[in-house]
Design an enzyme around this catalytic site. Structure first.
Site, PDB file in Angstrom:
ATOM      1  N   ASN A 156      -1.490  -0.014   0.240  1.00  9.49           N
ATOM      2  CA  ASN A 156      -0.969   0.358   1.563  1.00  9.49           C
ATOM      3  C   ASN A 156      -1.769   1.472   2.236  1.00  9.49           C
ATOM      4  O   ASN A 156      -1.872   1.518   3.457  1.00  9.49           O
ATOM      5  CB  ASN A 156       0.521   0.721   1.482  1.00  9.49           C
ATOM      6  CG  ASN A 156       0.814   1.855   0.530  1.00  9.49           C
ATOM      7  OD1 ASN A 156       0.067   2.119  -0.413  1.00  9.49           O
ATOM      8  ND2 ASN A 156       1.920   2.537   0.759  1.00  9.49           N
ATOM      9  N   GLU A 254       3.205   8.240  -8.707  1.00  8.93           N
ATOM     10  CA  GLU A 254       3.908   8.212  -7.419  1.00  8.93           C
ATOM     11  C   GLU A 254       4.451   6.804  -7.259  1.00  8.93           C
ATOM     12  O   GLU A 254       3.690   5.853  -7.052  1.00  8.93           O
ATOM     13  CB  GLU A 254       2.982   8.571  -6.261  1.00  8.93           C
ATOM     14  CG  GLU A 254       3.729   8.654  -4.937  1.00  8.93           C
ATOM     15  CD  GLU A 254       2.824   8.515  -3.739  1.00  8.93           C
ATOM     16  OE1 GLU A 254       3.226   7.788  -2.788  1.00  8.93           O
ATOM     17  OE2 GLU A 254       1.728   9.088  -3.732  1.00  8.93           O
ATOM     18  N   CYS A 288       5.179   4.570   1.305  1.00  8.51           N
ATOM     19  CA  CYS A 288       6.035   4.967   0.182  1.00  8.51           C
ATOM     20  C   CYS A 288       7.063   6.010   0.589  1.00  8.51           C
ATOM     21  O   CYS A 288       8.194   5.998   0.101  1.00  8.51           O
ATOM     22  CB  CYS A 288       5.194   5.475  -0.979  1.00  8.51           C
ATOM     23  SG  CYS A 288       4.094   6.832  -0.567  1.00  8.51           S
ATOM     24  N   GLU A 466       0.236  15.281  -5.775  1.00 12.60           N
ATOM     25  CA  GLU A 466      -1.082  15.166  -5.161  1.00 12.60           C
ATOM     26  C   GLU A 466      -1.106  16.053  -3.928  1.00 12.60           C
ATOM     27  O   GLU A 466      -0.204  16.001  -3.104  1.00 12.60           O
ATOM     28  CB  GLU A 466      -1.378  13.712  -4.778  1.00 12.60           C
ATOM     29  CG  GLU A 466      -1.548  12.821  -5.997  1.00 12.60           C
ATOM     30  CD  GLU A 466      -1.825  11.369  -5.657  1.00 12.60           C
ATOM     31  OE1 GLU A 466      -2.385  10.676  -6.521  1.00 12.60           O
ATOM     32  OE2 GLU A 466      -1.463  10.938  -4.540  1.00 12.60           O
TER      33      GLU A 466
END
Length: 486
Positions: A156, A254, A288, A466
């Site tokens: 994505n 994640e 996400c 991150e």
């Protein structure tokens, strides 16, 4: 630059030990907006992944011992080269992934931002000198790179996620083996081309495309891989955790999300609507940390629903290469069918379609995987769409009456990535921010991803971060040295 010809570049190789490597077998990459085959990529597996790991392991001693300032030179050069070629990289990204060109331009710029941040942050991996317990003793804490890191990126945000993982790993002194998603491998190959053009030592950064299971299993079973960073589904993340346990590999994950946005009566509704739509329909809802459920206070429910529906009706859907397009296709037919099923189940149980609610197949849409931007109201907690990650251009609107009620609704999920709140009450800002069980909370806005902040979730949304100095720490080990001077 003739953008129409960019996708014809032969991104049909892997990067192993600084060399372009092809394979006897390959797989096709399709443009989700047109169904057109835009490239063929090597179908690597265990053998190629092992070669890449061997190269990274050989390169690690030299790369890890370089001064951070020298590693930073390579990273800064990489970022410069990416920005120099921003337009053609963005065009390739749009062809491969489907998002509008303007979004792709932003993603490429963001990818370079992460590299530049970590080029500097890598210079600040400080150690410690701790007060001793007795005379002639010195206690030191060193921070050293983990080793070879296996990086697995999603489809994505296939450019940004490459640099969000590779930049901190390289800055920390790790060498890397990266596996991009099968739907979007070409942009990763192109980004690595610019990294190789910096003259980075051979084997420092490697990229393998192909059989996800074979590549992933090899990364997880080879003891030379000391760290895995993965972005993707919770189901796969749990599998990786189980496999990583055999060697106690370090993990950053994640995973899935179920992000609520909560709008209180005192919010600036115009700003809230703009921010909600920007977030919800970015990348066709395939984000996400994208909004999954809109909780509107009963006092403003009708007003907010109307404003959102009116704005969504104006969104321009189409091929991302066409100027002015705001919403592109879903990544593939399976994604579209999932969205359809969630909407159908909600409508069957009483939800009302304010706009959209159907696939787009006629005319310009006939060969792509398009779905009309959709707004549903009268949504209840009993509907699957209220608690399953949609990952598509559908905005379900639910109502609430009190802070306690909406906190209960929002937290009743195994996920905990991101949440959003709109209010101008300072006390409420703190009550909601502290009460929401999510790794990230945005107040009066819906933008969260910046290089200097720790992006990540809790519960089944993953572990690790991150961004910021926290992202660098994911690739560093602590070593305690007790020194006796006499």
């Amino acid at each position: 630059m003739q953008l129409d010809n960019v996708h014809k570049a032969p991104w049909n190789f892997m990067w192993i030990d600084g060399q372009k490597v092809k394979s006897a077998n390959s797989f096709e990459v399709r443009n989700p907006a047109t169904g057109e085959v835009i490239g063929w990529v090597p179908k690597g597996g265990e053998a190629e992944t092992t070669q890449a790991i061997e190269a990274a392991a050989r390169a690690f001693p030299k790369w890890s011992k370089l001064p951070a300032k020298e590693r930073a030179h390579y990273l800064q050069d990489w970022a410069d080269r990416i920005l120099l070629h921003q337009q053609e990289l963005a065009h390739l990204l749009t062809l491969e992934q489907g998002k509008p060109f303007a979004e792709s331009m932003g993603e490429i710029a963001g990818a370079a931002d992460f590299i530049r941040w970590y080029a500097e942050e890598g210079k600040r991996a400080y150690g410690e000198l701790i007060p001793p317990s007795r005379t002639a003793q010195r206690i030191l804490v060193m921070r050293q790179p983990v080793g070879v890191a296996g990086l697995i990126t999603p489809w994505n945000f296939p450019a940004a996620m490459v640099t969000r993982k590779a930049a901190p790993a390289l800055a920390a002194g790790c060498t890397v083996v990266l596996k991009p998603a099968k739907q979007t491998p070409q942009i990763a190959i192109a980004l690595f081309q610019h990294l190789m053009d910096t003259g980075i030592p051979e084997g420092t950064a490697n990229l393998v495309t192909g059989d996800a299971a074979a590549i992933g299993d090899t990364l997880l079973t080879d003891p030379r891989i000391r760290k895995i960073s993965f972005t993707g589904s919770t189901e796969v993340g749990k599998k990786l955790m189980r496999q990583a346990a055999d060697q106690v590999k370090r993990l950053s994950l994640e995973l899935g999300g179920n992000a609520p946005v909560i709008v209180f009566p005192d919010a600036d509704l115009e700003k809230a609507v703009d921010a909600i739509i920007d977030n919800k329909f970015e990348n066709c809802g395939q984000v996400c940390n994208g909004i999954n459920a809109i909780y509107a206070h009963i006092e403003i429910l009708e007003q907010l629903s109307k404003k959102i529906a009116e704005r969504v009706q104006q969104l321009k859907v189409g091929n991302g290469t066409v100027p002015g397009v705001q919403v592109g296709p879903l990544i593939d037919e399976a994604a579209r069918q999932k969205v359809e099923a969630l909407v159908a189940e909600a409508v069957e149980k009483g939800a009302r379609v304010l706009t959209g609610g159907h696939r787009l197949e006629a005319g310009q849409f006939q060969d792509g995987t398009f779905y009309a931007p959709t707004v549903l109201d009268r949504v209840t907690r009993q509907m699957a769409i209220a608690h399953e990650e949609i990952f598509g251009p559908v905005a379900p609107i639910l109502s609430f009456a009190t802070e306690e009620e909406v906190l209960s609704y929002s937290n009743a999920t195994p996920y905990g990535l991101a949440a959003y709140v709109f209010t101008r009450d300072v006390g409420r800002v703190f009550r909601m921010s502290e009460g929401l069980e999510f790794g990230m909370v945005a107040v009066n806005g819906t933008s969260l991803s910046v290089p200097q902040a720790p992006f990540g979730g809790i519960k089944e949304s993953g572990t690790g971060r991150e961004g910021g100095h926290h992202g660098l720490e994911e690739y560093l080990e602590y070593k305690y040295v007790a020194l006796t001077l006499d």
